[in-house]
Design a protein around this motif. Structure first.
Motif, PDB file in Angstrom:
ATOM      1  N   GLU A 104       0.782  -1.150   0.127  1.00 30.48           N
ATOM      2  CA  GLU A 104      -0.031  -0.052   0.037  1.00 30.48           C
ATOM      3  C   GLU A 104       0.752   1.291   0.023  1.00 30.48           C
ATOM      4  O   GLU A 104       0.553   2.331  -0.677  1.00 30.48           O
ATOM      5  CB  GLU A 104      -0.892  -0.004   1.269  1.00 30.48           C
ATOM      6  CG  GLU A 104      -1.786   1.013   1.465  1.00 30.48           C
ATOM      7  CD  GLU A 104      -2.658   1.120   2.776  1.00 30.48           C
ATOM      8  OE1 GLU A 104      -3.199   1.975   2.978  1.00 30.48           O
ATOM      9  OE2 GLU A 104      -2.516   0.015   3.057  1.00 30.48           O
ATOM     10  N   ASN A 105       1.984   1.350   0.807  1.00 35.78           N
ATOM     11  CA  ASN A 105       2.872   2.442   0.938  1.00 35.78           C
ATOM     12  C   ASN A 105       3.687   2.874  -0.335  1.00 35.78           C
ATOM     13  O   ASN A 105       3.986   3.795  -0.503  1.00 35.78           O
ATOM     14  CB  ASN A 105       3.662   2.443   2.177  1.00 35.78           C
ATOM     15  CG  ASN A 105       4.619   1.352   2.149  1.00 35.78           C
ATOM     16  OD1 ASN A 105       4.396   0.460   1.367  1.00 35.78           O
ATOM     17  ND2 ASN A 105       5.569   1.352   2.901  1.00 35.78           N
ATOM     18  N   GLN A 106       3.721   1.791  -1.377  1.00 28.98           N
ATOM     19  CA  GLN A 106       4.319   2.112  -2.598  1.00 28.98           C
ATOM     20  C   GLN A 106       3.635   2.503  -3.598  1.00 28.98           C
ATOM     21  O   GLN A 106       4.105   3.048  -4.645  1.00 28.98           O
ATOM     22  CB  GLN A 106       4.960   0.796  -2.935  1.00 28.98           C
ATOM     23  CG  GLN A 106       6.036   0.213  -1.868  1.00 28.98           C
ATOM     24  CD  GLN A 106       6.571  -1.264  -2.340  1.00 28.98           C
ATOM     25  OE1 GLN A 106       5.782  -2.049  -2.552  1.00 28.98           O
ATOM     26  NE2 GLN A 106       7.799  -1.358  -2.178  1.00 28.98           N
ATOM     27  N   LEU A 107       2.388   2.774  -3.643  1.00 33.24           N
ATOM     28  CA  LEU A 107       1.482   2.806  -4.623  1.00 33.24           C
ATOM     29  C   LEU A 107       1.630   4.522  -5.268  1.00 33.24           C
ATOM     30  O   LEU A 107       2.005   4.479  -6.432  1.00 33.24           O
ATOM     31  CB  LEU A 107      -0.188   2.651  -4.395  1.00 33.24           C
ATOM     32  CG  LEU A 107      -1.121   2.693  -5.507  1.00 33.24           C
ATOM     33  CD1 LEU A 107      -0.669   1.779  -6.288  1.00 33.24           C
ATOM     34  CD2 LEU A 107      -2.616   2.769  -4.831  1.00 33.24           C
ATOM     35  N   GLU A 108       1.601   5.286  -4.430  1.00 38.01           N
ATOM     36  CA  GLU A 108       1.598   6.441  -4.746  1.00 38.01           C
ATOM     37  C   GLU A 108       3.044   7.092  -5.211  1.00 38.01           C
ATOM     38  O   GLU A 108       3.033   7.536  -6.406  1.00 38.01           O
ATOM     39  CB  GLU A 108       1.285   7.608  -3.771  1.00 38.01           C
ATOM     40  CG  GLU A 108      -0.169   7.773  -3.521  1.00 38.01           C
ATOM     41  CD  GLU A 108      -0.923   8.787  -2.731  1.00 38.01           C
ATOM     42  OE1 GLU A 108      -0.792  10.072  -3.207  1.00 38.01           O
ATOM     43  OE2 GLU A 108      -0.966   8.554  -1.566  1.00 38.01           O
ATOM     44  N   GLU A 109       3.872   6.411  -4.537  1.00 41.93           N
ATOM     45  CA  GLU A 109       5.301   6.746  -4.930  1.00 41.93           C
ATOM     46  C   GLU A 109       5.829   6.297  -6.307  1.00 41.93           C
ATOM     47  O   GLU A 109       6.264   6.983  -7.035  1.00 41.93           O
ATOM     48  CB  GLU A 109       6.248   5.915  -3.822  1.00 41.93           C
ATOM     49  CG  GLU A 109       7.648   6.176  -3.831  1.00 41.93           C
ATOM     50  CD  GLU A 109       8.563   5.191  -3.139  1.00 41.93           C
ATOM     51  OE1 GLU A 109       9.851   5.130  -3.573  1.00 41.93           O
ATOM     52  OE2 GLU A 109       8.067   4.830  -2.150  1.00 41.93           O
TER      53      GLU A 109
END
Length: 172
Positions: free
Chosen positions: A159-164
């Motif tokens: 989840e924490n990699q999606l926007e990045e």
């Protein structure tokens, strides 16, 4: 494609919801993220009640809600598949929409079932089943791009990699 590891994924602002906050628990959910040139990524979610399309940052904060505290046993993962590969390879004969007696659990779409270019009639489970062990640990954009442009089932990210990932690359 998004999935709660082991159960379902909670998404807000969904048209199918009967609740004021629009929350729905999906067993899987497919969206399209469009990234072109220097423009911000856009999310196309046919089930969303948010503007269509929605900027990725808004969609993540309003629909996925990473700030919402989940039980620690659940990890939201995303399978990212490049659209041309997905359109060539994906197949679903809709068997997942039938109960144990063969009756429809929901009204099926009116279009014909999707058959892959190689004649495969069902591989939904290969896209649907996601495990934390598959998630990319190397957040390198080059590794991601190489894999997403060549792998039939794409890559799995946390989840924490999606926007990045989508803010740093252009998927043209």
């Amino acid at each position: 494609m998004t999935q709660f590891y082991g159960l379902v994924i909670a998404l807000w602002h969904q048209k199918a919801s009967k609740r004021a906050d629009g929350i729905v628990l999906w067993d899987y959910h497919v969206i399209c993220i469009q990234k072109s040139g220097g423009d911000p990524p856009l999310v196309w979610d046919l089930d969303s009640s948010l503007p269509f399309p929605s900027p990725l940052a808004s969609y993540v904060s309003e629909t996925i809600r990473p700030s919402f505290q989940l039980f620690p046993d659940y990890l939201r993962l995303f399978r990212i598949v490049h659209a041309p590969i997905f359109l060539q390879c994906f197949a679903s004969d809709r068997r997942h929409m039938r109960d144990s007696d063969g009756n429809w659990s929901a009204e099926p779409p009116q279009h014909e079932p999707i058959v892959a270019e190689d004649g495969t009639v069902n591989n939904l489970n290969e896209y649907f089943n996601i495990s934390a062990a598959e998630a990319m640990t190397d957040a390198s954009i080059n590794s991601f791009k190489e894999a997403v442009f060549t792998q039939k089932y794409g890559v799995v990210i946390k989840e924490n990699q999606l926007e990045e990932i989508f803010s740093q690359i252009s998927l043209q």
